[in-house]
Design an enzyme around this catalytic site. Structure first.
Site, PDB file in Angstrom:
ATOM      1  N   LYS A  17       0.839  -1.210   0.000  1.00  0.00           N
ATOM      2  CA  LYS A  17       0.000   0.000   0.000  1.00  0.00           C
ATOM      3  C   LYS A  17       0.868   1.253   0.000  1.00  0.00           C
ATOM      4  O   LYS A  17       2.039   1.201   0.390  1.00  0.00           O
ATOM      5  CB  LYS A  17      -0.932   0.027   1.215  1.00  0.00           C
ATOM      6  CG  LYS A  17      -0.251  -0.068   2.595  1.00  0.00           C
ATOM      7  CD  LYS A  17       0.215   1.226   3.210  1.00  0.00           C
ATOM      8  CE  LYS A  17       0.761   1.037   4.642  1.00  0.00           C
ATOM      9  NZ  LYS A  17       1.605   2.151   5.114  1.00  0.00           N
ATOM     10  N   PRO A 100       9.611  -4.947   0.157  1.00  0.00           N
ATOM     11  CA  PRO A 100      10.639  -4.755   1.191  1.00  0.00           C
ATOM     12  C   PRO A 100      10.036  -4.483   2.554  1.00  0.00           C
ATOM     13  O   PRO A 100       8.931  -3.939   2.662  1.00  0.00           O
ATOM     14  CB  PRO A 100      11.441  -3.552   0.681  1.00  0.00           C
ATOM     15  CG  PRO A 100      10.640  -2.934  -0.398  1.00  0.00           C
ATOM     16  CD  PRO A 100       9.657  -3.940  -0.896  1.00  0.00           C
ATOM     17  N   ALA A 103       9.525  -0.621   5.224  1.00  0.00           N
ATOM     18  CA  ALA A 103       9.569   0.358   4.140  1.00  0.00           C
ATOM     19  C   ALA A 103       8.314   1.223   4.087  1.00  0.00           C
ATOM     20  O   ALA A 103       8.171   2.067   3.203  1.00  0.00           O
ATOM     21  CB  ALA A 103       9.771  -0.364   2.806  1.00  0.00           C
ATOM     22  N   GLY A 104       7.370   0.984   5.000  1.00  0.00           N
ATOM     23  CA  GLY A 104       6.139   1.791   5.007  1.00  0.00           C
ATOM     24  C   GLY A 104       5.129   1.339   3.970  1.00  0.00           C
ATOM     25  O   GLY A 104       4.182   2.066   3.663  1.00  0.00           O
ATOM     26  N   GLY A 106       3.498  -1.692   4.177  1.00  0.00           N
ATOM     27  CA  GLY A 106       2.497  -2.580   4.796  1.00  0.00           C
ATOM     28  C   GLY A 106       2.638  -4.033   4.412  1.00  0.00           C
ATOM     29  O   GLY A 106       1.675  -4.792   4.558  1.00  0.00           O
ATOM     30  N   GLY A 107       3.805  -4.443   3.935  1.00  0.00           N
ATOM     31  CA  GLY A 107       3.983  -5.816   3.434  1.00  0.00           C
ATOM     32  C   GLY A 107       3.610  -6.875   4.467  1.00  0.00           C
ATOM     33  O   GLY A 107       2.849  -7.795   4.161  1.00  0.00           O
ATOM     34  N   GLY A 108       4.123  -6.753   5.676  1.00  0.00           N
ATOM     35  CA  GLY A 108       3.853  -7.748   6.725  1.00  0.00           C
ATOM     36  C   GLY A 108       2.375  -7.812   7.055  1.00  0.00           C
ATOM     37  O   GLY A 108       1.802  -8.897   7.213  1.00  0.00           O
ATOM     38  N   SER A 109       1.736  -6.643   7.135  1.00  0.00           N
ATOM     39  CA  SER A 109       0.300  -6.582   7.436  1.00  0.00           C
ATOM     40  C   SER A 109      -0.506  -7.202   6.303  1.00  0.00           C
ATOM     41  O   SER A 109      -1.493  -7.905   6.538  1.00  0.00           O
ATOM     42  CB  SER A 109      -0.144  -5.130   7.611  1.00  0.00           C
ATOM     43  OG  SER A 109       0.588  -4.511   8.633  1.00  0.00           O
ATOM     44  N   ASP A 142      -2.368  -1.948  10.515  1.00  0.00           N
ATOM     45  CA  ASP A 142      -2.646  -1.846   9.073  1.00  0.00           C
ATOM     46  C   ASP A 142      -3.315  -3.088   8.491  1.00  0.00           C
ATOM     47  O   ASP A 142      -3.717  -3.072   7.326  1.00  0.00           O
ATOM     48  CB  ASP A 142      -1.332  -1.642   8.295  1.00  0.00           C
ATOM     49  CG  ASP A 142      -0.775  -0.246   8.462  1.00  0.00           C
ATOM     50  OD1 ASP A 142      -1.507   0.636   8.946  1.00  0.00           O
ATOM     51  OD2 ASP A 142       0.398  -0.042   8.098  1.00  0.00           O
TER      52      ASP A 142
HETATM   53  O1  C5P Z   1       0.187  -1.652  15.094  1.00  0.00           O
HETATM   54  P1  C5P Z   1       1.576  -1.789  14.623  1.00  0.00           P
HETATM   55  O2  C5P Z   1       2.252  -3.009  15.162  1.00  0.00           O
HETATM   56  O3  C5P Z   1       1.714  -1.654  13.160  1.00  0.00           O
HETATM   57  O4  C5P Z   1       2.347  -0.501  15.228  1.00  0.00           O
HETATM   58  C1  C5P Z   1       3.739  -0.476  15.478  1.00  0.00           C
HETATM   59  C2  C5P Z   1       4.037   0.592  16.512  1.00  0.00           C
HETATM   60  O5  C5P Z   1       3.768   1.894  15.984  1.00  0.00           O
HETATM   61  C3  C5P Z   1       3.176   0.496  17.757  1.00  0.00           C
HETATM   62  O6  C5P Z   1       3.761  -0.321  18.727  1.00  0.00           O
HETATM   63  C4  C5P Z   1       3.082   1.944  18.231  1.00  0.00           C
HETATM   64  O7  C5P Z   1       4.210   2.276  18.984  1.00  0.00           O
HETATM   65  C5  C5P Z   1       3.148   2.733  16.953  1.00  0.00           C
HETATM   66  N1  C5P Z   1       1.820   3.165  16.467  1.00  0.00           N
HETATM   67  C6  C5P Z   1       1.163   4.243  17.078  1.00  0.00           C
HETATM   68  N2  C5P Z   1      -0.061   4.635  16.600  1.00  0.00           N
HETATM   69  C7  C5P Z   1      -0.627   4.003  15.549  1.00  0.00           C
HETATM   70  C8  C5P Z   1       0.015   2.910  14.932  1.00  0.00           C
HETATM   71  C9  C5P Z   1       1.237   2.522  15.402  1.00  0.00           C
HETATM   72  O8  C5P Z   1       1.666   4.830  18.026  1.00  0.00           O
HETATM   73  N3  C5P Z   1      -1.813   4.424  15.106  1.00  0.00           N
END
Ligand code: C5P
Length: 321
Positions: A17, A100, A103-104, A106-109, A142
């Site tokens: 994404k 990758p 990388a922002g 969202g691959g893992g999600s 994500d």
């Molecule tokens: O939910 P995810 O594992 O992708 O988020 C990784 C880290 O990013 C979280 O542990 C949190 O520290 C931060 N995060 C946040 N607010 C969000 C999404 C992520 O603070 N809306």
């Protein structure tokens, strides 16, 4: 998300994404940040293949060095979904990794969401999107977007997803630069200021003048996503380009100043450029796929192996959740 079944099992494409808009409304009492973001799935995909197994969950990964146990979100997704909806059944999974990591994109999600969809199909469970989202929301912020795909407005931590219906389905074309820097999302959020909306809501009984001043400050931020949805609906690349916004971009650039040249290189190609998610990828919005390919081939000489052309938004995969 393309799905098919063959002798190997159920195959599900897991798209990358880009975030076209991301505003941080403030830090919540649970430590997460309240977001308004618009995400778009692209045609750059990993693939998850899932076959039946009598019991247990196993994973093989191609294309990247990744953990194959609980350290992999795909394994956690499979276990959580099987526990909730098909207890006693197992899954033998293969992940073909192209997107990758860190990388922002969202691959893992996306892989996690594809795993849930694949297991649902494999066993003909017919679990609703809402129930899938209950599992996905616990796995990562994500994940739920990828049950929807297409273009969606996401709120909360990002896990509350509303598909955006575009009667006129414009496709958008991007030049993607992936610097290879692994950005820590948690570190970026620790350093983000955001607009202090949440703080305001915790202390509502303030004088009216302060409320007016606050509205002044936050009003534009709260309208930005609506304007972006309108721009996307019009399909006008120049307007979408002018509205691209990511509150995390200056934070990541301050933490990783070596990423600056990637954004500048896209801008030097005449493209509106933005970081995706918490980085480290940057995308440039091109007027046509041909222009994206031309810019990409020029950039390839400077950033070999880090350039890719993506398209998103054009596919009729809108699903209401
Ligand atoms: O939910 P995810 O594992 O992708 O988020 C990784 C880290 O990013 C979280 O542990 C949190 O520290 C931060 N995060 C946040 N607010 C969000 C999404 C992520 O603070 N809306």
């Amino acid at each position: 998300m393309r799905i098919f079944r063959d002798a190997d099992g159920v195959h599900v494409e897991a798209p990358a994404k880009v975030n076209l808009y991301l505003e941080v409304l403030g830090k919540r009492p649970d430590g997460y940040h309240e977001l308004i973001t618009i995400m778009q799935a692209t045609d750059f995909c990993d693939e998850v293949i899932v076959a039946e197994a009598a019991s247990g969950v196993s994973l093989a990964v191609e294309g990247a060095e990744l953990p194959t146990g609980e350290g992999n979100l795909v394994v956690r997704a499979a276990k959580a979904f099987l526990d909730a909806h098909a207890p006693g059944r197992g899954a033998r999974m293969r992940l073909v990794k192209r997107i990758p990591m860190g990388a922002g994109l969202g691959g893992g999600s996306s892989d996690a969401a594809a795993t849930v969809v694949a297991i649902d199909r494999l066993y003909g469970l017919g679990i609703s999107r809402t129930k899938m989202a209950a599992v996905g929301g616990k796995l990562g912020s994500d994940v739920n977007f990828f049950f929807n795909g297409g273009t969606a407005l996401c709120r909360g931590r990002g896990e509350q997803v509303a598909g955006v219906y575009f009667p006129y389905r414009a496709a958008f074309h991007y030049v993607l630069l992936t610097p290879g820097t692994h950005v820590s999302t948690a570190e970026v959020y620790q350093n983000v200021g955001g607009i202090p909306l949440i703080k305001w809501m915790e202390h509502p009984h303030q004088p009216r003048e302060r409320f007016e001043a606050h509205l002044e400050q936050t009003g534009e931020a709260l309208l930005g996503h609506t304007q972006m949805i309108m721009a996307l609906t019009m399909g006008d690349v120049a307007i979408v380009g002018a509205r691209l916004k990511n509150r995390l971009e200056p934070v990541t650039l301050a933490l990783y100043p070596e990423l600056e040249p990637y954004k500048e290189a896209l801008q030097a190609e005449g493209l509106a450029a933005l970081m995706s998610g918490s980085g480290s990828s940057f995308f440039g919005l091109a007027p046509t796929r041909e222009k994206a390919v031309e810019a990409a081939s020029r950039l390839e000489t400077r950033f070999p192996g880090k350039v890719r052309v993506l398209s998103g938004g054009g596919e009729p995969d809108y699903v209401w959740m």
